[in-house]
Scaffold this motif. Sequence first.
Motif, PDB file in Angstrom:
ATOM      1  N   ARG A  65      34.536 -29.301  49.626  1.00 31.41           N
ATOM      2  CA  ARG A  65      34.651 -30.145  50.826  1.00 31.41           C
ATOM      3  C   ARG A  65      34.815 -31.614  50.459  1.00 31.41           C
ATOM      4  N   THR A  66      34.109 -32.054  49.428  1.00 30.92           N
ATOM      5  CA  THR A  66      34.213 -33.451  49.008  1.00 30.92           C
ATOM      6  C   THR A  66      34.425 -33.517  47.498  1.00 30.92           C
ATOM      7  N   THR A  67      35.134 -34.566  47.080  1.00 32.03           N
ATOM      8  CA  THR A  67      35.287 -34.845  45.653  1.00 32.03           C
ATOM      9  C   THR A  67      34.220 -35.852  45.249  1.00 32.03           C
ATOM     10  N   LYS A  68      33.486 -35.522  44.174  1.00 23.38           N
ATOM     11  CA  LYS A  68      32.409 -36.427  43.772  1.00 23.38           C
ATOM     12  C   LYS A  68      32.125 -36.264  42.286  1.00 23.38           C
ATOM     13  N   LYS A  69      31.440 -37.267  41.736  1.00 22.42           N
ATOM     14  CA  LYS A  69      31.015 -37.207  40.349  1.00 22.42           C
ATOM     15  C   LYS A  69      29.581 -36.699  40.309  1.00 22.42           C
ATOM     16  N   ALA A  70      29.372 -35.641  39.541  1.00 17.26           N
ATOM     17  CA  ALA A  70      28.046 -35.035  39.429  1.00 17.26           C
ATOM     18  C   ALA A  70      27.624 -34.997  37.966  1.00 17.26           C
ATOM     19  N   ASP A  71      26.380 -34.573  37.718  1.00 21.49           N
ATOM     20  CA  ASP A  71      25.885 -34.485  36.341  1.00 21.49           C
ATOM     21  C   ASP A  71      26.698 -33.497  35.509  1.00 21.49           C
ATOM     22  N   ILE A  72      27.259 -32.464  36.153  1.00 20.61           N
ATOM     23  CA  ILE A  72      28.014 -31.455  35.405  1.00 20.61           C
ATOM     24  C   ILE A  72      29.481 -31.850  35.233  1.00 20.61           C
ATOM     25  N   GLY A  73      29.935 -32.922  35.887  1.00 19.25           N
ATOM     26  CA  GLY A  73      31.327 -33.350  35.803  1.00 19.25           C
ATOM     27  C   GLY A  73      31.854 -33.747  37.167  1.00 19.25           C
ATOM     28  N   ILE A  74      33.152 -33.872  37.292  1.00 17.73           N
ATOM     29  CA  ILE A  74      33.776 -34.287  38.555  1.00 17.73           C
ATOM     30  C   ILE A  74      34.081 -33.053  39.403  1.00 17.73           C
ATOM     31  N   ILE A  75      33.439 -32.970  40.567  1.00 14.80           N
ATOM     32  CA  ILE A  75      33.678 -31.883  41.514  1.00 14.80           C
ATOM     33  C   ILE A  75      34.977 -32.202  42.248  1.00 14.80           C
ATOM     34  N   ARG A  76      35.984 -31.362  42.070  1.00 15.00           N
ATOM     35  CA  ARG A  76      37.311 -31.656  42.608  1.00 15.00           C
ATOM     36  C   ARG A  76      38.074 -30.350  42.839  1.00 15.00           C
ATOM     37  N   GLU A  77      39.212 -30.479  43.507  1.00 18.97           N
ATOM     38  CA  GLU A  77      40.054 -29.306  43.742  1.00 18.97           C
ATOM     39  C   GLU A  77      40.650 -28.805  42.433  1.00 18.97           C
ATOM     40  N   ARG A  78      40.656 -27.494  42.261  1.00 25.68           N
ATOM     41  CA  ARG A  78      41.251 -26.876  41.086  1.00 25.68           C
ATOM     42  C   ARG A  78      42.302 -25.860  41.545  1.00 25.68           C
ATOM     43  N   ASP A  79      43.424 -25.811  40.843  1.00 24.03           N
ATOM     44  CA  ASP A  79      44.445 -24.805  41.145  1.00 24.03           C
ATOM     45  C   ASP A  79      44.848 -24.098  39.853  1.00 24.03           C
ATOM     46  N   PHE A  80      45.188 -22.802  39.982  1.00 25.55           N
ATOM     47  CA  PHE A  80      45.488 -21.961  38.831  1.00 25.55           C
ATOM     48  C   PHE A  80      46.686 -21.070  39.137  1.00 25.55           C
ATOM     49  N   ILE A  81      47.579 -20.941  38.181  1.00 21.33           N
ATOM     50  CA  ILE A  81      48.654 -19.944  38.212  1.00 21.33           C
ATOM     51  C   ILE A  81      48.419 -19.020  37.017  1.00 21.33           C
ATOM     52  N   THR A  82      48.214 -17.747  37.273  1.00 25.81           N
ATOM     53  CA  THR A  82      47.926 -16.796  36.199  1.00 25.81           C
ATOM     54  C   THR A  82      48.836 -15.578  36.336  1.00 25.81           C
ATOM     55  N   TRP A  83      48.989 -14.844  35.246  1.00 25.00           N
ATOM     56  CA  TRP A  83      49.797 -13.632  35.286  1.00 25.00           C
ATOM     57  C   TRP A  83      49.156 -12.552  34.424  1.00 25.00           C
ATOM     58  N   SER A  84      49.408 -11.324  34.796  1.00 23.43           N
ATOM     59  CA  SER A  84      48.866 -10.169  34.083  1.00 23.43           C
ATOM     60  C   SER A  84      49.938  -9.100  33.970  1.00 23.43           C
ATOM     61  N   PHE A  85      49.810  -8.279  32.929  1.00 25.86           N
ATOM     62  CA  PHE A  85      50.777  -7.208  32.700  1.00 25.86           C
ATOM     63  C   PHE A  85      50.067  -6.043  32.024  1.00 25.86           C
ATOM     64  N   SER A  86      50.510  -4.831  32.300  1.00 27.52           N
ATOM     65  CA  SER A  86      49.917  -3.662  31.679  1.00 27.52           C
ATOM     66  C   SER A  86      50.964  -2.566  31.555  1.00 27.52           C
ATOM     67  N   ALA A  87      50.948  -1.844  30.439  1.00 25.30           N
ATOM     68  CA  ALA A  87      51.878  -0.738  30.213  1.00 25.30           C
ATOM     69  C   ALA A  87      51.159   0.382  29.475  1.00 25.30           C
ATOM     70  N   SER A  88      51.396   1.613  29.914  1.00 27.03           N
ATOM     71  CA  SER A  88      50.795   2.783  29.286  1.00 27.03           C
ATOM     72  C   SER A  88      51.861   3.830  29.013  1.00 27.03           C
ATOM     73  N   MET A  89      51.624   4.620  27.983  1.00 25.56           N
ATOM     74  CA  MET A  89      52.548   5.694  27.622  1.00 25.56           C
ATOM     75  C   MET A  89      51.746   6.893  27.146  1.00 25.56           C
ATOM     76  N   ILE A  90      52.175   8.096  27.531  1.00 25.07           N
ATOM     77  CA  ILE A  90      51.582   9.345  27.052  1.00 25.07           C
ATOM     78  C   ILE A  90      52.705  10.245  26.551  1.00 25.07           C
ATOM     79  N   TYR A  91      52.485  10.858  25.397  1.00 20.32           N
ATOM     80  CA  TYR A  91      53.475  11.775  24.826  1.00 20.32           C
ATOM     81  C   TYR A  91      52.815  13.115  24.522  1.00 20.32           C
ATOM     82  N   GLY A  92      53.480  14.195  24.894  1.00 14.32           N
ATOM     83  CA  GLY A  92      52.960  15.524  24.649  1.00 14.32           C
ATOM     84  C   GLY A  92      53.265  15.994  23.238  1.00 14.32           C
ATOM     85  N   LEU A  93      52.226  16.138  22.413  1.00 13.25           N
ATOM     86  CA  LEU A  93      52.394  16.643  21.054  1.00 13.25           C
ATOM     87  C   LEU A  93      52.506  18.161  21.040  1.00 13.25           C
TER      88      LEU A  93
END
Length: 739
Positions: free
Chosen positions: A472-500
Amino acid sequence: MQLQYLKSLLFFMVVANAASLFSQKNETVLVHGKVYDSYTREVVSAATVSVSGGSAGVITDERGEFSLMLPVNERVTVNLTHIGYYPYSFTHIPQKNAPMDLVIYFIPKDLNLEAVLITGNHFHSKFEEISNLAGVVEGVDLQKNLGLTLAATLKNETGLAIRSMGPAPARPVIRGLGGDRILFTEDGAKTADLSSTSPDHALTIEPFSITRADIIRGPRVLLFSPVTLGGVVNVVRHDIPVENFSGISAGAGSYYESANNGFLYGGRTELGTGPLVVQAGFTSRSSTNLRTPGGTLKNSFSSITGFSVGGSWVTEPGFMGYSYRSIDMEYGIPGGFVGSHPNGVRISVFRNVYSAKGSLNFDSGLLHNLTLHYSRSFYRHKEYERNDLIGAEFRIVDHYAYLNLEHHIFGFNEDGVIGLSGQLRDFEVGGFVFTPYSTSKNLALYFWQPFNYNGLSFEFSGRVNGDVITPRTTKKADIGIIRERDFITWSFSASMIYGLSESLFAGTNLSRSSRVPTIEELFSEGPHLAAYSYETGNPDLESESGLGYELFIYWRSKGLYALLNAYYYSLDGFILPRNTGRTNYQTFLPIYATSGEDANLTGFEFETEVEPFSGFTLSSRISYTSGSFAAGGALPQIPPLKLVFGANYRFGSGATIELSTETAMAQERTDSFESPTAGYTIVNSGIYQPFTLGRFTGLLSAGVDNLFDIEYRNHLSRVKSIMPEAGRNFRTTLRIYFH
């Protein structure tokens, strides 16, 4: 002459192409299947198996087996019918050189399709087969393992452990990963509560009301979450009915356990007329303080009341419906250890959810289904130091929506999914908690695609997330500057099964995981009295990412299946709160500081089940995880090696008796200021009997946990220093269904 030659050549090409097309069109593949009764697990003979629009079907033999030839590369609908069971159908595109082995569970007509034990399933690929064998808890298995919490119900699943701070706020941990790395969903929609943020916060899912629990891993996780290295636990209830039926059905039941005088009862009824289907259900649960071999764990009581109502308009093209669900709970957090209140803390939680969902099927070669969901959740959480003093209060209003398109756009031989989801969460705190009022927004685009090729089964998926967290507010605190943060992240997954071979399969999974810090991890600064900690966040945290590598071997033959997994996770900026060893002397609470550290996890899982002779089954499950910081030292809160062995024997009219042992090795690899835990072995036993009385069908079960009243401690319990786990515990469950 030349013209005549061209005419002959053209005629030959037309005939050759026609012959080729005719040959391709008439290519077939063998489908073999076996049909079981979902309730008794006996085979079903004399069931009819046919293809829509095709010739007469085949009949299952005395072993419940059938074989069918299906055309290659054509979408076909297979129908199964039997006079004593609900009909079942599924659609599939058979592939050349890819014979199918199906396992299908019929629903007896005495049972309600929604309230009951098992939904029918079939396996399009080995991924689905492994998932259903190793990652689904339903039917008799769900009911005989029922506990007062979802964590207690799932505790013996492979790779799962329980994080707890008393019985009520217990929450599952998968492969040593907890918090919001494990996402809980209800009918595919995210559960909006605070159980992932602190060990004193309870999960607001009541297990007695669910039909099935799916533990999802691998590429399918990205349909719900960007954290591929954790997992998704999806509970199925169908608050919005998705199947049409006519008439009335009802189910009711009760559960009791002696270790805490826990008693639970509930019921559900469903009415169908024409295209309209409506349902209503309720549950009520109460328990007193937990009794252990070391004494009574004071202030470990709990009480819960839940209610749901929903309706749906179901037609052949699809359905549209609406539901409401609420849960009101109160429970205690024990006291008596360093930093805690002498008499503990009482917590009150209320959550309600309004949901709307619609699904539309398309008669198209490219688009097959469109599903749209929206839910609005309200969550309120109060922590009382005394009856009249609120130490902490949390309030969340959460809006969540997703749009999924099932398609055949890219030409793969299996349907894929493309989806879009969004979430808006308002987070407000009060009392003596100093996390600022904040808003978080999330938008995600994802896809999942399976396919088969020459005996290989593939799955791959991807997800892109955009997150904005605004205080709600931007301020300086003991742990650091409380402020808006934005993130762009990506994930990927691939699986394969082969019949022996026909029975032996090998596979691998590669994944890239991402996770953004939570509001609490960024901005917390102050005491959290119920968690007995002084928590400090870090507003400069970056997103967490990780790479996962997994190998697995799977064997399935008549009377035997086995699955072995080995995995390695490399985590960058792994976010976790750690006990600093310091104390905040204004509150006399230990200080937990949040940081992002490089780490790795290594482990393996093994499970097997063998039937040496008819009616007698032996099973075993082994799970092991080792976690370390890249800079050296053990990760905190990593469960020890766990082994579960079981034997059960079915006799008479479906009655089953079972005996099992649960063993945990000592955990001595601990983080700084974390205490080690001794190993233990406990013995459990049980018996359950299905029954039918006219139009009533049911299940009666009884069991004893910790048969020899052994004193033992759970390494992931925050109260292990003052009291062990439950002593000898007698459990009974009764479920009755009417149709």
